[in-house]
Enzyme design. Structure first.
Site, mmCIF file in Angstrom:
data_model
loop_
_atom_site.group_PDB
_atom_site.id
_atom_site.type_symbol
_atom_site.label_atom_id
_atom_site.label_comp_id
_atom_site.label_asym_id
_atom_site.label_seq_id
_atom_site.Cartn_x
_atom_site.Cartn_y
_atom_site.Cartn_z
ATOM 1 N N GLU A 87 4.988 6.480 -9.595
ATOM 2 C CA GLU A 87 3.573 6.149 -9.367
ATOM 3 C C GLU A 87 2.979 7.060 -8.294
ATOM 4 O OE1 GLU A 87 2.413 1.994 -8.873
ATOM 5 O OE2 GLU A 87 4.292 1.353 -9.766
ATOM 6 N N ASN A 133 1.235 3.113 -2.619
ATOM 7 C CA ASN A 133 0.416 4.060 -3.403
ATOM 8 C C ASN A 133 -0.715 4.614 -2.548
ATOM 9 O OD1 ASN A 133 1.110 4.508 -6.340
ATOM 10 N ND2 ASN A 133 1.391 2.287 -6.168
ATOM 11 N N HIS A 188 -0.801 1.108 -13.274
ATOM 12 C CA HIS A 188 -0.034 -0.029 -13.772
ATOM 13 C C HIS A 188 1.433 0.380 -13.882
ATOM 14 C CE1 HIS A 188 0.518 -3.839 -15.838
ATOM 15 N NE2 HIS A 188 1.325 -3.203 -16.672
ATOM 16 N N GLY A 219 0.775 -1.235 0.000
ATOM 17 C CA GLY A 219 0.000 0.000 0.000
ATOM 18 C C GLY A 219 0.806 1.284 0.000
ATOM 19 N N ASN A 262 -7.080 2.469 -12.258
ATOM 20 C CA ASN A 262 -6.011 1.545 -11.874
ATOM 21 C C ASN A 262 -4.675 2.192 -12.196
ATOM 22 O OD1 ASN A 262 -4.788 -0.962 -11.083
ATOM 23 N ND2 ASN A 262 -4.459 -1.422 -13.254
ATOM 24 N N LYS A 310 -6.736 -8.460 -7.839
ATOM 25 C CA LYS A 310 -7.907 -9.228 -8.263
ATOM 26 C C LYS A 310 -8.602 -8.461 -9.375
ATOM 27 C CE LYS A 310 -8.906 -12.775 -5.516
ATOM 28 N NZ LYS A 310 -9.120 -14.099 -6.103
ATOM 29 N N ASP A 312 -6.282 -4.481 -18.055
ATOM 30 C CA ASP A 312 -5.278 -3.460 -18.416
ATOM 31 C C ASP A 312 -5.579 -2.757 -19.730
ATOM 32 O OD1 ASP A 312 -3.749 -3.829 -16.146
ATOM 33 O OD2 ASP A 312 -2.421 -5.292 -17.076
HETATM 34 C C1 GAR Z 1 2.469 -1.020 -7.772
HETATM 35 O O1 GAR Z 1 3.673 -0.998 -8.482
HETATM 36 C C2 GAR Z 1 1.302 -1.080 -8.747
HETATM 37 O O2 GAR Z 1 1.512 -0.362 -9.916
HETATM 38 C C3 GAR Z 1 1.262 -2.550 -9.032
HETATM 39 O O3 GAR Z 1 1.483 -3.167 -7.791
HETATM 40 C C4 GAR Z 1 2.318 -2.320 -6.989
HETATM 41 C C5 GAR Z 1 1.624 -2.101 -5.655
HETATM 42 O O4 GAR Z 1 2.457 -1.408 -4.769
HETATM 43 N N1 GAR Z 1 0.006 -2.908 -9.624
HETATM 44 C C6 GAR Z 1 -0.127 -3.823 -10.577
HETATM 45 O O5 GAR Z 1 0.804 -4.479 -11.004
HETATM 46 C C7 GAR Z 1 -1.549 -4.016 -11.072
HETATM 47 N N2 GAR Z 1 -1.542 -4.694 -12.333
HETATM 48 P P1 GAR Z 1 1.896 -0.731 -3.445
HETATM 49 O O6 GAR Z 1 1.056 -1.786 -2.723
HETATM 50 O O7 GAR Z 1 3.123 -0.400 -2.664
HETATM 51 O O8 GAR Z 1 1.084 0.456 -3.838
#
Ligand code: GAR
Length: 208
Positions: A181, A16, A111, A14, A109, A93, A152
């Site tokens: 991000e 982000n 990515h 988490g 989302n 998910k 995606d």
């Molecule tokens: C992030 O890099 C996000 O872009 C990716 O998972 C990570 C979560 O990090 N998401 C995907 O790959 C979705 N297809 P976080 O839990 O530290 O935010």
């Protein structure tokens, strides 16, 4: 300006989510994170939410007899919290068509690559960075997009580039991409708060 009511869905650490919490607290993002939902009871994201007095809910398909019952409960929670937008932040998910239709053009989302490259089933988290390095591309990046019924695939709202260095490992690259991000997601969501995004013909048009 309108404050967006957000539900943030996470599966893992988490970071982000944390960046969004910070952006709300620093008044960079005109939104309220009403609830954080995770399919994983151990997700540190839930802990981050609680620390900031945000409702934290563990909601998993495993708690329900059928996928439809999960959807009904999720919709109920979203409605109770008067959610304007669902923000996926490392949510691993796929949401069902029922949810996607109920929140059409209101699910975002992030990515960790430049879609439409390095996306699709199996392309999540570290797998993305491994594939990027293996391919030899020199530029990767971040994509914020609308979630539609194809993985995606939805309209791209914002993209930022990140350089791939010759000595990058998936881990070093992931770290640099994550930083971007954190800066990008709050800005993309803010565009919605400012009502500057129009989705037309599967594209997102941003008013200057
Ligand atoms: C992030 O890099 C996000 O872009 C990716 O998972 C990570 C979560 O990090 N998401 C995907 O790959 C979705 N297809 P976080 O839990 O530290 O935010």
């Amino acid at each position: 300006m309108k404050k967006l009511n957000l539900a943030v869905l996470c599966s893992g650490g988490g970071t982000n989510l944390q960046a969004l919490i910070d952006a709300v607290e620093n008044v960079e993002l005109s939104a309220e994170i009403k609830i954080v939902i995770s399919n994983n009871s151990n997700a540190f994201a839930l802990e981050r939410a609680r620390k900031h007095n945000i409702s934290a809910l563990h909601l998993s398909h495993k708690q329900f007899a059928t996928p439809e019952e999960f959807d009904q409960r999720l919709l109920e929670v979203l409605k109770q919290n008067q959610i304007d937008m669902i923000v996926l932040a490392g949510y691993m998910k796929m949401l069902s068509s029922t949810i996607i239709r109920a929140y059409k053009n209101r699910i975002l989302n992030i990515h960790p690559a430049l879609l439409p490259h390095f996306g699709g089933p199996g392309m999540y988290g570290m797998h993305v960075h491994e594939a990027v390095i293996k391919s030899g591309v020199k530029i990767t990046g971040v994509t914020v997009h609308i979630v539609d019924e194809v993985y995606d695939h939805g309209a791209i709202v914002m993209q930022k580039p990140v350089e791939v260095k010759d000595d990058d490992t998936p881990e070093t690259l992931a770290e640099r991409v994550l930083k971007v991000e954190h800066d990008t997601y709050k800005k993309a969501i803010q565009l919605f708060a400012e009502e500057r995004v129009e989705i037309r013909d599967s594209r997102a048009y941003i008013q200057p």
